[in-house]
Design a protein around this motif. Structure first.
Motif, PDB file in Angstrom:
ATOM      1  N   ILE A  85      -3.880  -0.320 -10.286  1.00 28.78           N
ATOM      2  CA  ILE A  85      -4.099   1.030  -9.751  1.00 28.78           C
ATOM      3  C   ILE A  85      -3.183   1.284  -8.552  1.00 28.78           C
ATOM      4  O   ILE A  85      -2.530   2.324  -8.452  1.00 28.78           O
ATOM      5  CB  ILE A  85      -5.577   1.229  -9.360  1.00 28.78           C
ATOM      6  CG1 ILE A  85      -6.468   1.180 -10.600  1.00 28.78           C
ATOM      7  CG2 ILE A  85      -5.758   2.530  -8.585  1.00 28.78           C
ATOM      8  CD1 ILE A  85      -7.952   1.107 -10.295  1.00 28.78           C
ATOM      9  N   ALA A  86      -3.125   0.305  -7.658  1.00 30.46           N
ATOM     10  CA  ALA A  86      -2.370   0.467  -6.409  1.00 30.46           C
ATOM     11  C   ALA A  86      -0.889   0.741  -6.659  1.00 30.46           C
ATOM     12  O   ALA A  86      -0.274   1.547  -5.954  1.00 30.46           O
ATOM     13  CB  ALA A  86      -2.537  -0.768  -5.535  1.00 30.46           C
ATOM     14  N   ILE A  87      -0.328   0.094  -7.668  1.00 32.14           N
ATOM     15  CA  ILE A  87       1.113   0.297  -7.890  1.00 32.14           C
ATOM     16  C   ILE A  87       1.403   1.730  -8.349  1.00 32.14           C
ATOM     17  O   ILE A  87       2.404   2.320  -7.965  1.00 32.14           O
ATOM     18  CB  ILE A  87       1.704  -0.763  -8.844  1.00 32.14           C
ATOM     19  CG1 ILE A  87       3.224  -0.780  -8.649  1.00 32.14           C
ATOM     20  CG2 ILE A  87       1.316  -0.513 -10.297  1.00 32.14           C
ATOM     21  CD1 ILE A  87       3.875  -2.079  -8.997  1.00 32.14           C
ATOM     22  N   TRP A  88       0.486   2.309  -9.135  1.00 28.48           N
ATOM     23  CA  TRP A  88       0.696   3.699  -9.558  1.00 28.48           C
ATOM     24  C   TRP A  88       0.439   4.672  -8.419  1.00 28.48           C
ATOM     25  O   TRP A  88       1.075   5.735  -8.337  1.00 28.48           O
ATOM     26  CB  TRP A  88      -0.134   4.030 -10.796  1.00 28.48           C
ATOM     27  CG  TRP A  88       0.461   3.384 -12.000  1.00 28.48           C
ATOM     28  CD1 TRP A  88      -0.038   2.340 -12.726  1.00 28.48           C
ATOM     29  CD2 TRP A  88       1.720   3.710 -12.597  1.00 28.48           C
ATOM     30  NE1 TRP A  88       0.838   2.006 -13.729  1.00 28.48           N
ATOM     31  CE2 TRP A  88       1.920   2.830 -13.677  1.00 28.48           C
ATOM     32  CE3 TRP A  88       2.704   4.666 -12.330  1.00 28.48           C
ATOM     33  CZ2 TRP A  88       3.066   2.875 -14.485  1.00 28.48           C
ATOM     34  CZ3 TRP A  88       3.842   4.711 -13.134  1.00 28.48           C
ATOM     35  CH2 TRP A  88       4.004   3.820 -14.197  1.00 28.48           C
ATOM     36  N   VAL A  89      -0.445   4.322  -7.500  1.00 27.32           N
ATOM     37  CA  VAL A  89      -0.631   5.131  -6.292  1.00 27.32           C
ATOM     38  C   VAL A  89       0.666   5.116  -5.487  1.00 27.32           C
ATOM     39  O   VAL A  89       1.111   6.155  -4.978  1.00 27.32           O
ATOM     40  CB  VAL A  89      -1.828   4.629  -5.458  1.00 27.32           C
ATOM     41  CG1 VAL A  89      -1.857   5.288  -4.087  1.00 27.32           C
ATOM     42  CG2 VAL A  89      -3.136   4.861  -6.205  1.00 27.32           C
ATOM     43  N   MET A  90       1.288   3.943  -5.392  1.00 29.17           N
ATOM     44  CA  MET A  90       2.566   3.844  -4.677  1.00 29.17           C
ATOM     45  C   MET A  90       3.637   4.720  -5.326  1.00 29.17           C
ATOM     46  O   MET A  90       4.377   5.420  -4.626  1.00 29.17           O
ATOM     47  CB  MET A  90       3.044   2.390  -4.636  1.00 29.17           C
ATOM     48  CG  MET A  90       2.239   1.500  -3.744  1.00 29.17           C
ATOM     49  SD  MET A  90       2.814  -0.210  -3.830  1.00 29.17           S
ATOM     50  CE  MET A  90       4.476  -0.051  -3.195  1.00 29.17           C
ATOM     51  N   VAL A  91       3.717   4.677  -6.639  1.00 29.11           N
ATOM     52  CA  VAL A  91       4.700   5.506  -7.350  1.00 29.11           C
ATOM     53  C   VAL A  91       4.463   6.975  -6.998  1.00 29.11           C
ATOM     54  O   VAL A  91       5.402   7.710  -6.666  1.00 29.11           O
ATOM     55  CB  VAL A  91       4.635   5.277  -8.873  1.00 29.11           C
ATOM     56  CG1 VAL A  91       5.474   6.315  -9.616  1.00 29.11           C
ATOM     57  CG2 VAL A  91       5.080   3.864  -9.231  1.00 29.11           C
TER      58      VAL A  91
END
Length: 140
Positions: A85-91
């Motif tokens: 989830i966190a990596i897509w929030v970063m994107v």
């Protein structure tokens, strides 16, 4: 390769924010000059509190950790689904911040030069590059 490049960029930016938290004004000659280069808000003549710069640096390093874990280059410290989830929030954050550089609304909020020009030439594109690099890590 995308993970390594993104991690290096995030680490360098974190280092600069830590330096600002300790009162370093690089790449400017004074605090007022630094504010005009990196903030761009009308009427702002002081950098945010040191804790704010340090917090940004911590979040950037956390982002570096997330990228490395998702790419398989580091050990997870939390459940793996959180990283997904966190990596897509970063994107999303980097894409939105990068895209904002080219909107009238953002320019109205941050009209001060040289920030406005540097934002369109450097900060916005760098955020968009980070969004692409991090999305590649998330997808592969």
């Amino acid at each position: 390769m995308s993970a390594i490049v993104a991690s290096l960029i995030l680490t360098v930016i974190a280092g600069v924010h830590f330096a600002w938290a300790f009162g370093v004004t690089w790449p400017a000659t004074s605090e007022q000059d630094l504010v005009r280069r990196v903030a761009g808000f009308e009427g702002m003549d002081r950098m945010p509190p040191p804790a704010a710069s340090a917090l940004v640096a911590v979040f950037l390093l956390l982002g570096c950790h997330i990228v490395l874990v998702v790419s398989g280059l580091a050990q997870a410290l939390a459940p793996v689904w959180i990283y997904g989830i966190a990596i897509w929030v970063m994107v999303a954050v980097f894409a939105l911040r990068g895209g904002a550089s080219y909107t009238r609304a953002w320019r109205a909020l941050t009209p001060v030069e040289p920030f406005a020009t540097m934002d369109r030439r450097y900060y916005g594109p760098l955020c968009l590059v980070l969004a692409v690099l991090i999305s590649q890590v998330a997808l592969f």
